[in-house]
Enzyme design. Structure first.
Site, mmCIF file in Angstrom:
data_model
loop_
_atom_site.group_PDB
_atom_site.id
_atom_site.type_symbol
_atom_site.label_atom_id
_atom_site.label_comp_id
_atom_site.label_asym_id
_atom_site.label_seq_id
_atom_site.Cartn_x
_atom_site.Cartn_y
_atom_site.Cartn_z
ATOM 1 N N SER A 27 0.834 -1.203 0.000
ATOM 2 C CA SER A 27 0.000 0.000 0.000
ATOM 3 C C SER A 27 0.865 1.247 0.000
ATOM 4 C CB SER A 27 -0.913 0.012 1.226
ATOM 5 O OG SER A 27 -0.229 0.488 2.372
ATOM 6 N N ASP A 28 0.331 2.329 -0.533
ATOM 7 C CA ASP A 28 0.955 3.622 -0.284
ATOM 8 C C ASP A 28 0.720 3.966 1.179
ATOM 9 O OD1 ASP A 28 2.303 6.001 -0.677
ATOM 10 O OD2 ASP A 28 1.225 6.517 -2.496
ATOM 11 N N TYR A 29 1.511 4.905 1.680
ATOM 12 C CA TYR A 29 1.451 5.220 3.108
ATOM 13 C C TYR A 29 0.034 5.654 3.520
ATOM 14 C CZ TYR A 29 6.468 4.942 4.211
ATOM 15 O OH TYR A 29 7.753 4.506 4.460
#
Length: 791
Positions: A326-328
């Protein structure tokens, strides 16, 4: 908790079925009889080792492998940055999938990060604990930002990606990221959160600097070179390379109104033809090991919840076998920002069933899955599939055999002199000469007794986003003084400010005081009057164009004009009548018509990395012939957006009282030499739609200096079932030529390059005529044409 909606339930059940089948197939491997623990036996296949380890894991241990710790690792670190074993026994008792950015210190805005040796020691402490003090001894993976070099203290920093792509040099880019991988791995890092292969279509977007530009073919080629650099070209990743992470899939570079993470209002055909090709190329050709979805949505579906993107296309059509991270904070944002689920638990269920194997950067939503699996709300096979992909990465990287970094080697490798030389070469090739009226450049040191270096960017450290603190940074002023020595007098004035001092990380972004700036302008004019020539360094800085990661941390703009009183500075310095060389430092195209009008020569420099000043001096004074080319068009104003070159035939009709063309087009850049690119020749003027087309062209250096020219090939499908761009880049080569030398450049156009999605969304080569255009930029006047017939 059950996910709501029949469509979402259907997606979940479909995925669960696929996952069960995959895990069942994995379980079919015959387990050999051995006294050794199978998953620790290097002679066994990775499939067998993964399956054996997975069979031994508890639910808590499985969940730990899909989680990450970043800033919260402070809970088990002492004030000196070392591991606290007793605290680690609490926070890491079940192991951990990844730990983020071990290079960082306690204050990212200051030079408080770990040195190479300190980071190696720190990662070793954690690995030793995990290997020796947890039940199964599963090592962690450490990830870092590596956008333009490892973003860590003392690491080598080279140009931002928009500058790297401006070199149009695949081999150089691969060498740079090979160096980056080596510097990162030797410190204990195994995964790079790079490259960014987003295609940028709106220069107002603050993340433009992180991309390779506006063209999908170029982004794919440069992105592929970066992947080869990070991972190597072998089937496995050795101990001098790291896993690359493609990001951000997809549509991130055309956000609504240029506002970061806004919806990408693009139809499927554009998604497939404009935004997905760089990802596809890096998956199919580069065997990239990891992919990160984007924050934005397409057609109402956020990428982290898009079964169509992550399952149907990425894993289904392309056969991607790696893991999806995932992106942050993007998992929790499915609830908090997108509001497509009610809470973090539901967000975790949706992300995991969609195929997101690892939550970054902190343990927030995925820990809530324990209750989900205990209550059998999801099949265990869904979790097993994600865990298996994450474990596979660790086995492939050899972490079970050697999880430790070499502190002594880290000290020697990181920030070394040989790496600095490569960074200098990259900075030199990234510079683009946009104009050179009256042949002012290259400058002669013997011609000018006094040289004025003026401007807010003349004596500033400018690295751009996702940077840390390299061992040194050479400013423009320092580089010119070093170059000239006692050959000329160098005088300096700041001229004006752009913003008040700040950091890419910190807020607020505040303007400078106009009254103070006008005093500085007066001082600059007085300095200019004393000089024989002025070198004027203007543009943006790391605060005026950056990633807008929160409403309290913005970085996109509604204007492309120079910030503050820079145009006033330009006007008043120009009024002195002195010849001016303009240097532009920025992360995204700016509206610079005034600068172009008031100066003889203009160079686009972007952010050049730690060797900035030396590279500028070497190019300005003719030691290096500029060879960079734009990879994004420069609009004349914000009202000229969009300005990309590959527009549709009905676009760009024109404006009242203004020119519709960009100020500087895609592919454009001048040299101290001149080149003649001949008419392209076809090996066969007519081919079958399954054949390759072979194109050749002669290029001659007609000038007096050795230089490098970028020969660019574009195509246009003359008649098609759906509208096509007026031209599309499909090939490029950078060639070095001595004065008078001629070389033949050859291109191969495969059916892939000639294909399109037809009226029925089939990927086909349609019979008919294709214009084949070859030249030095995307401008019509810089191209010569022939016609290929496909039957």
């Amino acid at each position: 908790m059950k996910l709501k909606g029949s469509k979402m339930e259907a997606i979940r059940l479909s995925l669960a079925t696929c996952v069960v089948a995959a895990v069942t197939a994995l379980s079919a491997f015959v387990q050999p009889h051995t006294s050794q623990i199978i998953y620790k036996d290097v002679t066994q296949s990775i499939d067998i080792r993964v399956n054996d380890l997975l069979s031994k894991m508890t639910l808590d241990e499985k969940l730990a492998q899909i989680q990450c710790i970043w800033q919260k690792k402070a809970a088990f670190i002492d004030k000196n940055g070392d591991l606290l074993p007793d605290s680690a026994a609490v926070y890491l008792k079940n192991g951990i999938g990844q730990i983020g950015r071990p290079s960082e210190g306690f204050d990212r805005s200051k030079n408080t990060g770990r040195t190479a040796a300190q980071q190696a020691r720190f990662t070793n402490q954690i690995q030793k604990f995990l290997v020796e003090k947890t039940r199964l001894g599963i090592p962690a993976m450490f990830h870092e930002e590596c956008l333009h070099g490892h973003a860590a203290k003392d690491a080598t920093s080279f140009p931002q990606p928009i500058g790297l792509s401006s070199t149009w040099n695949r081999q150089l880019v691969e060498e740079l990221f090979t160096m980056t991988a080596r510097e990162a791995r030797v410190r204990g890092t195994q995964q790079a959160l790079a490259p960014v292969v987003d295609v940028v279509r709106d220069p107002r977007w603050g993340r433009t600097e992180e991309t390779y530009g506006e063209d999908p073919f170029l982004c794919g080629e440069i992105g592929l070179a970066a992947v080869y650099g990070f991972q190597g070209r072998g089937k496995t990743i050795d101990n001098e390379h790291v896993m690359a992470t493609l990001k951000h899939m997809t549509g991130h570079g055309q956000p609504e109104a240029g506002n970061n993470i806004s919806p990408a209002d693009v139809p499927e055909r554009m998604v497939r033809e404009m935004f997905l090709p760089p990802f596809k190329k890096c998956v199919l050709k580069g065997n990239v090991r990891s992919v990160m979805p984007s924050y934005n949505e397409i057609d109402g579906v956020p990428s982290h919840a898009s079964n169509w993107l992550l399952h149907d296309i990425l894993r289904g059509e392309w056969g991607f076998k790696g893991n999806i991270v995932s992106d942050y904070y993007a998992v929790r944002e499915l609830a908090d920002r997108h509001h497509i689920v009610a809470d973090h638990k539901a967000a975790a269920m949706l992300a995991l069933t969609t195929g997101v194997d690892l939550e970054l950067p902190e343990r927030e939503a995925y820990p809530l899955l324990k209750e989900v699996f205990e209550n059998k709300e999801l099949p265990m096979a869904v979790l097993d599939s994600a865990v298996a992909r994450n474990l596979r990465q660790k086995f492939e990287l050899g972490l079970f055999e050697n999880p430790y970094a070499d502190e002594a080697k880290a000290v020697v490798e990181v920030g070394s002199e040989k790496n600095a030389k490569l960074a200098l070469h990259a900075a030199e090739e990234a510079m683009i000469m946009l104009q050179d009226n009256n042949d002012l450049a290259p400058l002669s040191a013997s011609k000018y007794k006094t040289i004025a270096v003026i401007g807010p960017n003349a004596d500033k450290e400018l690295l751009g986003g996702y940077s840390d603190h390299p061992k040194y940074f050479v400013t423009v002023l320092q580089g010119i003084k070093e170059k000239l020595g006692d050959k000329a007098k160098v005088i300096y004035a700041e001229g004006c400010g752009i913003t008040q001092p700040g950091s890419w990380y910190l807020d607020p972004v505040l303007p400078t005081d106009p009254a103070e700036d006008r005093k500085k302008i007066a001082e600059a004019v007085a300095v200019a009057k004393q000089a024989d020539i002025v070198i004027l360094a203007v543009g943006g800085n790391e605060l005026t164009s950056r990633e807008a990661w929160a409403e309290s941390h913005l970085g996109d703009r509604t204007s492309l004009e120079l910030v503050g009183l820079q145009n006033e500075l330009i006007n008043q310095v120009a009024a002195t009548g002195k010849p001016i060389v303009g240097l532009l430092f920025n992360g995204s195209p700016l509206a610079i018509q005034n600068l172009a009008t008031k100066t003889s020569t203009v160079f686009e420099c972007w952010y050049l990395g730690q060797e900035c000043g030396r590279a500028v001096a070497n190019v300005l004074f003719g030691d290096v012939n500029p060879s960079g080319k734009l990879t994004i068009s420069f609009p004349r104003s914000v009202g000229h957006i969009p300005a990309y070159y590959n527009y549709k035939p009905t676009a760009r009709r024109g404006y009242l009282w203004d020119d519709v063309t960009p100020l500087y087009p895609f592919g454009f850049g001048l040299s101290y030499s001149t080149y003649n690119i001949g008419v392209p020749k076809l090996a066969k003027t007519t081919i079958d739609k399954l054949e390759n087309a072979e194109v050749s062209v002669d290029v001659t250096n007609t000038g007096k200096a050795t230089g490098k020219e970028v020969v660019q090939l574009y195509i246009h499908d003359k008649v098609s079932s759906v509208t096509r761009p007026v031209k599309e880049l499909k090939g490029f080569e950078k060639v070095e030529l001595k004065p008078g030398e001629t070389k033949t450049v050859k291109f191969t156009l495969t059916p892939e390059e000639l294909s399109m999605y037809d009226i029925n969304m089939n990927w086909v080569v349609e019979p008919g005529e294709f214009e084949i255009m070859v030249g030095s930029s995307s401008r019509n006047e810089d191209l010569k044409t022939t016609v290929l017939t496909v039957k």
